[in-house]
Design a protein around this motif. Structure first.
Motif, short mmCIF file in Angstrom:
data_model
loop_
_atom_site.label_atom_id
_atom_site.label_comp_id
_atom_site.label_asym_id
_atom_site.label_seq_id
_atom_site.Cartn_x
_atom_site.Cartn_y
_atom_site.Cartn_z
N THR A 199 43.37 27.34 43.69
CA THR A 199 42.16 26.56 43.96
C THR A 199 42.47 25.10 44.25
O THR A 199 41.58 24.35 44.62
CB THR A 199 41.20 26.63 42.75
OG1 THR A 199 41.87 26.13 41.59
CG2 THR A 199 40.74 28.06 42.50
N ILE A 253 46.78 29.07 52.06
CA ILE A 253 45.93 30.26 52.06
C ILE A 253 44.96 30.20 50.88
O ILE A 253 45.36 30.01 49.73
CB ILE A 253 46.78 31.55 51.97
CG1 ILE A 253 47.74 31.63 53.17
CG2 ILE A 253 45.88 32.78 51.92
CD1 ILE A 253 47.05 31.66 54.51
N VAL A 254 43.69 30.36 51.17
CA VAL A 254 42.67 30.42 50.13
C VAL A 254 42.84 31.72 49.35
O VAL A 254 43.01 32.79 49.94
CB VAL A 254 41.26 30.34 50.75
CG1 VAL A 254 40.19 30.52 49.67
CG2 VAL A 254 41.07 29.03 51.49
N GLY A 255 42.77 31.64 48.05
CA GLY A 255 42.97 32.81 47.22
C GLY A 255 44.29 32.76 46.48
O GLY A 255 44.48 33.44 45.47
N GLU A 256 45.23 31.94 46.98
CA GLU A 256 46.52 31.78 46.30
C GLU A 256 46.45 30.67 45.27
O GLU A 256 47.42 30.37 44.59
CB GLU A 256 47.62 31.50 47.32
CG GLU A 256 47.87 32.66 48.27
CD GLU A 256 48.99 32.38 49.26
OE1 GLU A 256 49.47 31.23 49.30
OE2 GLU A 256 49.38 33.32 49.97
N ASP A 309 43.65 36.49 56.49
CA ASP A 309 43.47 35.66 55.32
C ASP A 309 42.57 34.48 55.66
O ASP A 309 42.39 34.13 56.84
CB ASP A 309 44.82 35.11 54.83
CG ASP A 309 45.78 36.21 54.40
OD1 ASP A 309 45.47 36.93 53.44
OD2 ASP A 309 46.86 36.32 55.03
N LEU A 310 42.03 33.87 54.62
CA LEU A 310 41.30 32.62 54.80
C LEU A 310 42.29 31.47 54.58
O LEU A 310 43.06 31.48 53.62
CB LEU A 310 40.14 32.51 53.81
CG LEU A 310 39.03 33.56 53.95
CD1 LEU A 310 37.97 33.33 52.88
CD2 LEU A 310 38.41 33.53 55.33
N GLU A 311 42.23 30.50 55.46
CA GLU A 311 43.16 29.36 55.38
C GLU A 311 42.37 28.05 55.35
O GLU A 311 41.34 27.91 56.01
CB GLU A 311 44.12 29.37 56.57
CG GLU A 311 45.30 28.43 56.41
CD GLU A 311 46.45 28.76 57.37
OE1 GLU A 311 47.40 27.97 57.44
OE2 GLU A 311 46.39 29.82 58.02
N LEU A 324 32.99 33.22 49.28
CA LEU A 324 33.68 33.47 50.54
C LEU A 324 33.80 34.97 50.81
O LEU A 324 33.82 35.77 49.87
CB LEU A 324 35.07 32.84 50.51
CG LEU A 324 35.10 31.33 50.28
CD1 LEU A 324 36.54 30.85 50.05
CD2 LEU A 324 34.48 30.60 51.46
N THR A 381 35.35 38.57 51.44
CA THR A 381 36.55 39.20 50.90
C THR A 381 37.05 40.34 51.77
O THR A 381 38.21 40.72 51.67
CB THR A 381 36.28 39.73 49.48
OG1 THR A 381 35.16 40.64 49.53
CG2 THR A 381 35.96 38.59 48.53
#
Length: 207
Positions: free
Chosen positions: A165, A160-163, A138-140, A130, A132
């Protein structure tokens, strides 16, 4: 006619017997006919007396109630077993997310991702490449309910993606209905609605 003291003695014995009845005793036969004959003779002269009721019918109803309760317990245990059998680690469905160059945000043109529905209530980001460099965004991750033409009917954010998996599907949102997975770019502007800037999307397919 049966002596009154004898009837009282018989009644006391029956009451004591019924008081000590356990569920396992419910298959016993009804009391001897002589007991009921004695009771009938004792109360026959009293027109206002309540009619004699054969307790065997009550015992049959009690047995039926216990069997019904046992059946409910069996169903609950069976349901729990099914839930446990599709517990952690069991992949129910997968989605290969793809970028649509014609309609999606260009930040996702090199992005790829695969997600899994685990145990019926968890979406796992299993494999992803993804963007960066997002600036103040943010990516959601979302689940979308789509109509037969692929148009969005409703959607719900998973987080939120990144917080992390793994994302929990909120209660009341059935993944068989909200069956399209979407990743979007969301500015940090306090707006909870989808920005419209999707980068990847794909339907869940039964594993």
């Amino acid at each position: 006619m049966t002596d009154e003291s004898t009837v009282e003695s018989e009644l006391a014995r029956v009451v004591a017997t019924l008081r000590d009845v356990e569920p396992a005793d419910l298959d016993l036969t009804a009391p001897p006919a002589s007991v009921w004959d004695g009771i009938v003779e004792a109360v026959r002269g009293d027109a206002a007396a309540a009619p004699v009721v054969d307790l065997s019918s009550r015992r049959r109803r009690a047995a039926g109630a216990l069997l019904a309760a046992a059946a409910v317990v069996v169903l609950v245990v069976a349901g729990a077993a099914v839930l446990l059998s599709s517990g952690d680690g069991d992949v129910i469905a997968r989605a290969e997310l793809a970028h649509d160059a014609a309609t999606f945000d260009e930040l996702g043109r090199e992005a790829t991702a695969r997600v899994e529905l685990v145990g019926g209530a968890t979406i796992r980001l299993a494999d992803a490449a993804l963007p960066t460099e997002l600036g103040e965004a943010d990516l959601e991750l979302w689940l979308i309910e789509a109509d037969e033409d692929g148009q969005v009917v409703d959607l719900v954010s998973l987080g939120i993606v990144g917080e992390g998996t793994e994302f929990t599907v909120p209660a009341g949102y059935d993944p068989s209905v909200y069956s399209v997975v979407d990743i979007s770019v969301e500015p940090r502007d306090g707006e909870a609605a989808h920005s419209g800037r999707s980068i990847l999307r794909g339907p869940l397919v039964e594993a």
